[in-house]
Structure formats: C-alpha cells, structure tokens
Design a protein around this motif. Sequence first.
Motif, PDB file in Angstrom:
ATOM      1  N   PRO A   1      36.656  34.105  40.209  1.00 37.88           N
ATOM      2  CA  PRO A   1      38.089  33.984  40.493  1.00 37.88           C
ATOM      3  C   PRO A   1      38.865  33.359  39.336  1.00 37.88           C
ATOM      4  CG  PRO A   1      36.809  33.229  42.365  1.00 37.88           C
ATOM      5  CD  PRO A   1      35.841  33.498  41.264  1.00 37.88           C
ATOM      6  N   LEU A   2      39.927  34.033  38.957  1.00 37.11           N
ATOM      7  CA  LEU A   2      40.899  33.596  37.953  1.00 37.11           C
ATOM      8  C   LEU A   2      40.348  33.569  36.526  1.00 37.11           C
ATOM      9  CD1 LEU A   2      42.637  30.724  39.925  1.00 37.11           C
ATOM     10  CD2 LEU A   2      43.344  33.120  39.698  1.00 37.11           C
ATOM     11  N   VAL A   3      39.084  33.901  36.344  1.00 32.63           N
ATOM     12  CA  VAL A   3      38.514  33.916  35.001  1.00 32.63           C
ATOM     13  C   VAL A   3      38.196  35.354  34.584  1.00 32.63           C
ATOM     14  CG1 VAL A   3      36.594  33.140  33.561  1.00 32.63           C
ATOM     15  CG2 VAL A   3      37.639  31.571  35.184  1.00 32.63           C
ATOM     16  N   SER A   4      37.579  36.114  35.481  1.00 33.43           N
ATOM     17  CA  SER A   4      37.229  37.506  35.173  1.00 33.43           C
ATOM     18  C   SER A   4      38.487  38.325  34.898  1.00 33.43           C
ATOM     19  CB  SER A   4      36.490  38.133  36.351  1.00 33.43           C
ATOM     20  OG  SER A   4      35.178  37.649  36.405  1.00 33.43           O
ATOM     21  N   TYR A   5      38.303  39.312  34.020  1.00 31.96           N
ATOM     22  CA  TYR A   5      39.376  40.265  33.749  1.00 31.96           C
ATOM     23  C   TYR A   5      39.493  41.199  34.941  1.00 31.96           C
ATOM     24  CZ  TYR A   5      41.763  44.063  31.265  1.00 31.96           C
ATOM     25  OH  TYR A   5      42.641  45.031  30.866  1.00 31.96           O
ATOM     26  N   GLY A   6      40.702  41.500  35.368  1.00 27.62           N
ATOM     27  CA  GLY A   6      40.865  42.434  36.483  1.00 27.62           C
ATOM     28  C   GLY A   6      42.028  42.052  37.362  1.00 27.62           C
ATOM     29  N   GLY A   7      42.542  43.007  38.102  1.00 28.12           N
ATOM     30  CA  GLY A   7      43.846  42.852  38.740  1.00 28.12           C
ATOM     31  C   GLY A   7      43.903  42.645  40.230  1.00 28.12           C
ATOM     32  N   THR A   8      43.452  43.640  40.989  1.00 23.81           N
ATOM     33  CA  THR A   8      43.724  43.681  42.425  1.00 23.81           C
ATOM     34  C   THR A   8      43.360  42.380  43.133  1.00 23.81           C
ATOM     35  OG1 THR A   8      42.842  45.876  42.164  1.00 23.81           O
ATOM     36  CG2 THR A   8      43.583  45.277  44.352  1.00 23.81           C
ATOM     37  N   SER A   9      42.126  41.933  42.903  1.00 25.36           N
ATOM     38  CA  SER A   9      41.660  40.769  43.640  1.00 25.36           C
ATOM     39  C   SER A   9      42.440  39.512  43.221  1.00 25.36           C
ATOM     40  CB  SER A   9      40.169  40.570  43.434  1.00 25.36           C
ATOM     41  OG  SER A   9      39.916  40.314  42.088  1.00 25.36           O
ATOM     42  N   MET A  10      42.884  39.508  41.955  1.00 19.54           N
ATOM     43  CA  MET A  10      43.645  38.357  41.461  1.00 19.54           C
ATOM     44  C   MET A  10      44.927  38.174  42.254  1.00 19.54           C
ATOM     45  SD  MET A  10      43.979  36.549  38.279  1.00 19.54           S
ATOM     46  CE  MET A  10      43.501  37.763  37.072  1.00 19.54           C
ATOM     47  N   VAL A  11      45.618  39.274  42.546  1.00 24.21           N
ATOM     48  CA  VAL A  11      46.881  39.210  43.289  1.00 24.21           C
ATOM     49  C   VAL A  11      46.625  38.633  44.686  1.00 24.21           C
ATOM     50  CG1 VAL A  11      48.777  40.559  44.258  1.00 24.21           C
ATOM     51  CG2 VAL A  11      47.880  41.101  41.977  1.00 24.21           C
ATOM     52  N   THR A  12      45.576  39.139  45.351  1.00 29.02           N
ATOM     53  CA  THR A  12      45.238  38.643  46.692  1.00 29.02           C
ATOM     54  C   THR A  12      44.942  37.149  46.649  1.00 29.02           C
ATOM     55  OG1 THR A  12      44.099  40.752  46.854  1.00 29.02           O
ATOM     56  CG2 THR A  12      43.879  39.234  48.712  1.00 29.02           C
ATOM     57  N   LEU A  13      44.151  36.806  45.604  1.00 28.28           N
ATOM     58  CA  LEU A  13      43.738  35.414  45.457  1.00 28.28           C
ATOM     59  C   LEU A  13      44.953  34.484  45.325  1.00 28.28           C
ATOM     60  CD1 LEU A  13      40.768  34.594  45.254  1.00 28.28           C
ATOM     61  CD2 LEU A  13      41.106  34.319  42.808  1.00 28.28           C
ATOM     62  N   LEU A  14      45.860  34.858  44.427  1.00 29.16           N
ATOM     63  CA  LEU A  14      47.023  33.990  44.196  1.00 29.16           C
ATOM     64  C   LEU A  14      47.983  34.053  45.374  1.00 29.16           C
ATOM     65  CD1 LEU A  14      47.637  34.148  40.363  1.00 29.16           C
ATOM     66  CD2 LEU A  14      46.718  32.310  41.759  1.00 29.16           C
ATOM     67  N   ALA A  15      48.008  35.177  46.090  1.00 29.79           N
ATOM     68  CA  ALA A  15      48.801  35.230  47.319  1.00 29.79           C
ATOM     69  C   ALA A  15      48.266  34.196  48.299  1.00 29.79           C
ATOM     70  CB  ALA A  15      48.738  36.625  47.931  1.00 29.79           C
ATOM     71  N   GLY A  16      46.933  34.083  48.335  1.00 29.23           N
ATOM     72  CA  GLY A  16      46.291  33.070  49.178  1.00 29.23           C
ATOM     73  C   GLY A  16      46.731  31.670  48.774  1.00 29.23           C
ATOM     74  N   PHE A  17      46.736  31.421  47.458  1.00 28.43           N
ATOM     75  CA  PHE A  17      47.194  30.109  46.994  1.00 28.43           C
ATOM     76  C   PHE A  17      48.677  29.917  47.292  1.00 28.43           C
ATOM     77  CE2 PHE A  17      43.278  30.136  44.416  1.00 28.43           C
ATOM     78  CZ  PHE A  17      42.785  28.918  44.833  1.00 28.43           C
ATOM     79  N   GLY A  18      49.431  31.027  47.297  1.00 29.96           N
ATOM     80  CA  GLY A  18      50.853  30.955  47.675  1.00 29.96           C
ATOM     81  C   GLY A  18      50.994  30.434  49.093  1.00 29.96           C
ATOM     82  N   ILE A  19      50.129  30.933  50.007  1.00 32.51           N
ATOM     83  CA  ILE A  19      50.162  30.457  51.394  1.00 32.51           C
ATOM     84  C   ILE A  19      49.862  28.960  51.430  1.00 32.51           C
ATOM     85  CG2 ILE A  19      49.028  30.622  53.647  1.00 32.51           C
ATOM     86  CD1 ILE A  19      48.630  33.626  53.065  1.00 32.51           C
ATOM     87  N   LEU A  20      48.830  28.555  50.619  1.00 35.40           N
ATOM     88  CA  LEU A  20      48.485  27.136  50.546  1.00 35.40           C
ATOM     89  C   LEU A  20      49.692  26.312  50.114  1.00 35.40           C
ATOM     90  CD1 LEU A  20      44.941  26.735  48.926  1.00 35.40           C
ATOM     91  CD2 LEU A  20      45.658  26.156  51.227  1.00 35.40           C
ATOM     92  N   MET A  21      50.427  26.837  49.121  1.00 36.69           N
ATOM     93  CA  MET A  21      51.581  26.109  48.600  1.00 36.69           C
ATOM     94  C   MET A  21      52.687  26.039  49.638  1.00 36.69           C
ATOM     95  SD  MET A  21      51.759  27.107  44.625  1.00 36.69           S
ATOM     96  CE  MET A  21      50.484  26.552  43.516  1.00 36.69           C
TER      97      MET A  21
END
Lengths: 372, 647
Positions: A340-360
């Motif tokens: 997470p957040l280190v590997s190159y790549g897109g789709t999962s990153m958006v979901t991941l940060l959306a998750g952190f958005g909910i946390l915020m």
Amino acid sequence: MLRMKLDSHSRSFWNRIHCDGTLLLGLLVLMVVGLATIYSAGGQDIALIQRQCTRLALALGVMLVVAQIPPMAYQKLSVYFYVIGIAMLIAVLVVGVSSKGAQRWLDLGFFRFQPSEIMKLAVPMMVAWYISRFNLPPRTWHILIGFVLVAIPTLLIARQPDLGTSLLIACSGVFALFLAGMSWRFISFVAVAASAFTPIMWIFLMQDYQKQRVLTFLNPESDPLGSGYHIIQSQIAIGSGGAQGKGWLQGTQSQLEFLPERHTDFIFAVFSEEFGFWGVVGLLAIYAFIVMRGMLIAVKAQDAFSKILAGSITLTFFVYVFVNMGMVSGILPVVGVPLPLVSYGGTSMVTLLAGFGILMAISTQRRIVSRE
Amino acid sequence: MPSPRILIKDHSAEANLFARRTFIGLLVVFVMIAMVLTNLYYLQISRFEDYQTRADGNRIKVLPVAPNRGLIYDRNGILLAENRPVFSLQVIPEEIDDLELTINTLSILLDIDKEDVSDFYRDLKGTRRFKPVNLINRLKPKEVALFSAQQHKYPGISVEARLARYYPYGSALTHVIGYVAKINKKDLQKLSEAGFEANYAATYDIGKRGIEKYHEEKLHGKVGFQEVEVNNQGRIIRILDFSPPAPGQDIVLNIDMELQQEAEKAFAGMKGSVVAIDPRDGGVLALYSSPSYDPNLFVHGISSKNYKKLLTTDRPLFNRATQGQYPPASTVKPLLALTGLEAKVITPESRIYDVGKYKLKNVEREWRDHNPWGHGWVDVTKAIEVSCDIFFYDLAYKLGIDRISESMYEFGFGDYTGIDLHEEADGIMPSRGIVKALFNLPWYIGDTINIGIGQSYWTATPVQLTQSIVTLVNRGRRIIPQIIRGNMQKDKVVVQAIKERRPIAIKDEHNWDIVLDAMYGTVNRKGSARNAFKGTNYTSAGKTGTAQLVSIAADEKYDASKLSKKNHDNAMYVGYAPYDKPQIVLSVVLENAGHGGAQAAPIARKMMDNYFKDQTFPEHQVIEYLGQELEELKLTQTELKPVVAQP
C-alpha cells in the motif's frame, strides 16, 4: 513532536479542510519512500515517477473529497453502496471483461473499473451499519447475518476468480465483526470451521493456478525457473541486502532485472535490498504509525458505526501490508497484492486513500454533542 | 421483526468493549510486524552471506577465454603447425528488422549456401536475441574485404575472427602431426572424466590424431577468465576482472622437414612407409606413410564428399609407419643371427651347404631358398649378405621358437615401441602361448622354420623394425623413439631427456661385430643391396627383405603376373649410416612392390643422400671379409642334397 506542532499551530486549518494532519503526514512520508523506490526499481525512469505522482495527486484529491462527507452520510449510504456493489459483481460475472484468465473488469464505455474495489469499502461499511444497529456485543444471530453479508461478495469475487481480493474483503468484514465484540466462543468456532473449510476450498473452489501458487510457496526450489522464480529471486534480493542494504539505486537484483514485478507487487524486495534490515524496520515503523493513528481515530470516534468502520479500515490496511511483505519475503503464497502506497499502480491506491478519507471524516467531523 | 434500533445504548460499555478489541487488534498488528521482522532478520542478518553469494552468482558470470595453442616446429625451426585467424560472419538478431531480407541482400555480396542458412535458423532458435549467431563459418579473404567495405550498410552484422590451426606442409606431415578438429561429445566426455572440462570451456578444437593428440596437454595451455556483470538476460553490463589465458607450449619435433619432404617425393604414388630415427637419441627424423592426405581438411570439419574420398582401398587415413603390421621377412635375419651366435647355437665359422632346399627328418615338406639353385657354402656372414633362407631355416630350427621369441621380444617385437603417437599397433611376436591365445592353434615345427625368414605369424610395424635396428647399432642399448624433441622456450630449445628401456645383455661383443659387418657386406660387398648404394660418399649398412604375402606351394614359383596386386610381395629395407658412427637408421616398406633390394633400398638411398647432403666423409675403402674363404671346400656331386636338420 511534529504532530504536536501540527496540532497546536494549525488544528483549525486542518479541521476546516477535514484533514487529519498526523495521518496525512504518515501517508506522505510513505508516498515519498514509494516514489524513491519506484525510481530505483523502474530503471530511473522519470516518466514512471510522473505517472505515479499524477495518480497520487488524484488519489489524495479523492481522499480529501471523501473526508468532506459527514460519517452520518456514510452510515445512511452503506446499504445502497453494498447493494449496488453486489449488483455490479453479478454483472461482472455475466458481462465482465476478461483479462489474464480472470473476469474482474466492468466496461462502462468511457472507463473500466473493478467492482471489487468498491466492495473493499462497502463490505466494512455494510457490516458496521448492520451490527451497530444493535446493542454491542452483538448476539450470535446478528453475527451470523454479518457473516452472510461478508460471504456473498466474498464468494462472488472468488468466482472471478480473484482469491486474494476476496479473502482481503472477507477480512475487512470479519474485522468489523471482531471489533464489534464478536464473542470469543464464536471466534474459536469460526477458526475451527475455517480450518475445516480449507480442504473443501482446495478441492472445489481453488483453480489450478492458485493451487500451484500455494505448492510453489511451500517449496519454491521445486521449480526454480518457473513459478518458484519470483519467490527465490525475491528472497535473494532481500537476503543480499543485509543489515545496511546495498544503497539506493545500487541493488543488483533489481537494477540488473533479476527481480520480477520490481516496481509493482515486489517493490518491497527492492526496498529491502537497497535499504537493508534497518530500512525495513523504518518502513514498518511508518506503517505502524499510520495504523496506530487509525486505531486512535477509531477509539475516539463518536458512534459505534464510525468506530467499527475506522477500526476495520485500519486493520485491513495493515493486512495488505502484511500480506504483501509476507508474500515477497516468502512466508505467504504469492497473491497479487501491492504494497500500500509504495507499489506503482492506480486503482487500489484510489480505494485505499478513499478509505483514509473516511478515517479523516470520522476524525475531523464531530457532532456538537461530543463527550470530549 | 422488532425495531432494529434499540433506543437506550450503553455507550460507555460499548466504548470499553471497543477499546479492548482495538487493543487486541493492535496487539495482533504488532505480532504480525514481529513476524515480518523475524523473517527479515533471518533473511538479511542470519543468512546474509548465503544470499549475498547467490545474488553475486546471479549477476557475476565468469566467461572462459581460450588460450592460444602452442606452435610446432621441426628440429631446424621450420614452422609445421601455426594458428591463423579465420573469419566468420555473425548476425545479432535483435539488431535486424527483417532477417530474411538481410540474408537475401547479403547473398548477392557473399557466397551463402542453403546449408549455411538452414544452420543459421537452427542456431537462432536456441540463442538469445542479442547474442551473435554464425551465418557463414568461413569467409574467404576476398569476402572479408568485400564485406568490410560495406559493413556500414549492415548494422548487426559483423566479421568475427578466431584462431584456427593451419598446417603449411599439408599431407607431407599428416601422419606425424595429425590434426585438430572441433571438440565433439566423445572428447567432452573424456575431458570431463579426466577433470579437464573447465580448462576447455572456451576451446574450439582439440587434437584428434598424431602429435596434436599425443601432446594435447602440452599444446593446449591454460584457460583464462573474464569476470563480467550480466543482467537477467545474460547481457554483459560491464567487465569486472580479467585473468589472461596461458598459451600452450611451443614444441620442437625431431623431424627434419627436408628429409620428410624427400620421403613424400620418393613415395610418389606408391603405398608404404619410411621411418628414420637418429640412433644416438631416438629422435624420429622422418616418418611418412603413403598415401597421405591434407590435415587442413579436417580442421574446419571435413565434408562428407571429401571424407568418402579418403575411405578408399588405399586407406590414406591409416598410418602405415606405426599401425601397418607386416611380416618382417629377411630384415630380421641379422637379429636372428645375433641370437644364434649369442646362444652359441652357431659360431662365426659354422656353415652349411645350400643347394636351395631344406628338409626335416621324417617330414615330407621341403623348404626352398629364394635362389632355386642355392648359395653353396654359406656361413653366417654370407647368409646375411645374400639373404640365404636355408641357413636361417636351420638356425631357427636349432634355436627353437622359445629362444627366438624371447630374444626378439627384447628387440621390441610384439610390443609397442613407445613412440609418442597414439596410433600405434604392437604387431605379433609369435610364441607357443601367443599363437594358442590368438589363433587357438598348436605350434608346429614348420612354424619355427618359417620364423627363421621372418614369416609365419610374425608381424611387425615399420617403427618396430627401425627401433630393432637402432637397438642393434647401439649394441643392446634400447632407446625409445620420440617425435618430440623438446619445448621451445624464448627461442631456445629445451631438449627432453632420452627415454630408454632396460638394455639387452651382451654375451660377446664380437658377435655384434659379426652381424653389423654382415649388414655392411650386404650393401658394400656382394650383398643384396649393393646396387642401390653405389657411389655414396657415406658408408651405409643394411638388410633387404621381401615379404611373401601368400604361401607359394613347394613346387610352385612366385610369379607376380599371376597374382593380384594386393598379394604381390612387400619390398622392405632396413639400413643405417654412416657404418662406423651411425646417425640415421631407417626402414622402408613398399607394399606389393616386389623385391626389397630393387624397390625399397633405392628409397632408403634417396633419404640418406638427402640427410647427408651437407656432410663430407673421408674416402672409404671397402672392408674385406675377414673370415676363411668358403669355396675351398669342394663337394662331390653325391653330397649335393638338401640341408637336413641335425637333431
């Protein structure tokens, strides 16, 4: 100390834009580490870095947008999310686009996406919504319904087949149930049932290539040039890094391309080779920092739904980290999970940060009637 | 369904429960972190060295570099085997867009046949795309020039040079030097059994025959290494280290190239061989087997058409000088005479009266002399000079097979000479045991009689014959013939030590004088080789031989015209010169040529003339025979009967 500073100086500013500065700091540090490692793993390709930066910016944008929505709204939307998600998973199985032997994509004409990504958030939301309607700890009956809510998307995704994602989604749901107070007796029952389920899964559910991955994991040297190659080369990269590492851009396994999937799934091997054991300790410290911050947000959350959702998202985030590192270092079978957040790549990153958005959102949007 | 929302929630209990669960969750997280770190500690700290070695094993490749093969010179410093660059046309597939088109355009410029193209596509399949593949194995010098001028038009195609063996004297030396050719599976297996595989990692050719094979270890040298860093494709990224190969040892042969060429000239068209040895050190001055062939054909892989040409009935591939097993015939008479004298079976004065026939008591069969009228009174000297068969029938009968066999074995018959060639046969020195073992036949007394004239089961190689005369002129000192003279070190020849076997014990020096004098008489008095050596400025000695290849019945006469060519007699000659201090011993065998004195001796003469052309010798007076005159004793007509064995 930095966190203190951020808190004292600009709490009002971060709160106004509904952004958890501490969490953001952890995420940004991780992203910088990721970019540096991608730069090394990708053969010093600046274009690769530019593309990753664009993705990160987009994902951070999504995170901030998500953070603006009050947690109450998520609670209300949970059911719709879940139902739409299930509908799309069924659609994928019927009219989805195949790629690499698996049917995971839904083509909407203007863009393609994986409905399983939605479920990564929809499942914990749904479970949190359902379970938080009752007094906690939940009754066995509610837990069972919770398991059914988790099982439906899990099985649908497993059918694509995408065993890795389906298991991780199952995890997120089960974490929510665990955090809600699922009884220890039930937990032991689930553990027993799961171990009994393993042979059934092996025989009926798993595809040959999945079985092969597990077998290769158990004994990578049995096929050193075939499916064992990834694991062997990855372990050589990690092991040869030693305590200090070979230095940034100096990893022979990565620079001379012995390591496969260097800038995506196996980026942890590149990091370990170039920064060594102490580098890994540092990287895990950043992840631990983010997890602890996430758990703190969960504990501090005002209602059960928020608590359960925040806790589940945070734990699932770490499970991604663990599964990736375990896979790359050879203690888990190879499943296509990026770091997470280190590997190159897109789709999962958006979901991941959306998750952190909910946390915020949970962290920063509090109702007036706060007990704090 | 009851209302799902329970209005009164115990918030603090829920919060406590959740806090506990969160704590457990965090605990699990830390356990997982510990697991990852434990594993990483194991990989990066405990097993660091192991993985470091494996990572280096991945990236560091050690490429062998072939050593240059040692050169071969003759005793006068003439280069006999050299390394010349050969050019091949190589293609790097990944640098070419349209292979077929490129090959087609190239074939206008260069000579590319269909076989080249099909080999190229076959090799292409098993090679990485950035590695060069041979399109043409041997470019002609003209083609190299043609292509080099246009190279800029063909990116990805280049001319590559490597060193390959070349034998400037071609067929003249084939049976001595042999040749090198591409290492094949069998060679590889032998190399790995001997533990030399690594040393040949970059080597293309290996000695297949002759000196090239026998002295392979010396000539090959030691492989060098280039340590390079490669990526996962095997592409070389940079060179890390280089240890140069040690070139093979340059060697010098005892061969005198001029003498060797004289042999080739003398044999023109005839089958046979000549072996010349310096009796002082056992050095092989010349060794020629006719017909011969061009060894250069084999260096680059002989075509099946050319190879078929070599599989004729004349057998050019066969080294007659060391592998040809011939009945030694009369050439061994001096040795038999010596054996008889040393065994005291005869004395220098013993004589017989030869009317051309020999009989054993109670045996029907008669043995005949090559001279149907006989030679009259014959003692041992005359018997050698005129090659009297009857005398030697009787001598053999008196000696018996056991004593002959033992003595001849000491002269090297029936055993390998130890010459530095792997292509050697051991011949047969018959004895009761050997004939029983090889042919499962009993030994008959008649066999012993035939042994007296070097026939029966007896076979010897030309190099064995020469070696036996070397032993004779050295009076029992047995020197092993050697083609190699020594190593060339910084323009100086380090001569190798003479190799010897246990010498033959001498009972009476005078016996050796008698035999050597008789060989002198063969050439210089009324002997069988007198015509061949008329007018030489050196004095030589020798013995002729005419080996019968089919048995002629007692009442038949040998008539060459009635026999097919392959059954014609072999003409043989053994000789040495100068008589008093021999410098050269040689044997000549001419297959199916007839009489030794008439056919083989003249070749020996040519060889000796060539060898002594730069030496002068004092005027020579013929040494007269010192024994008593035989003609004095007259016999009555009734006494003219065949020599009958006296038990």
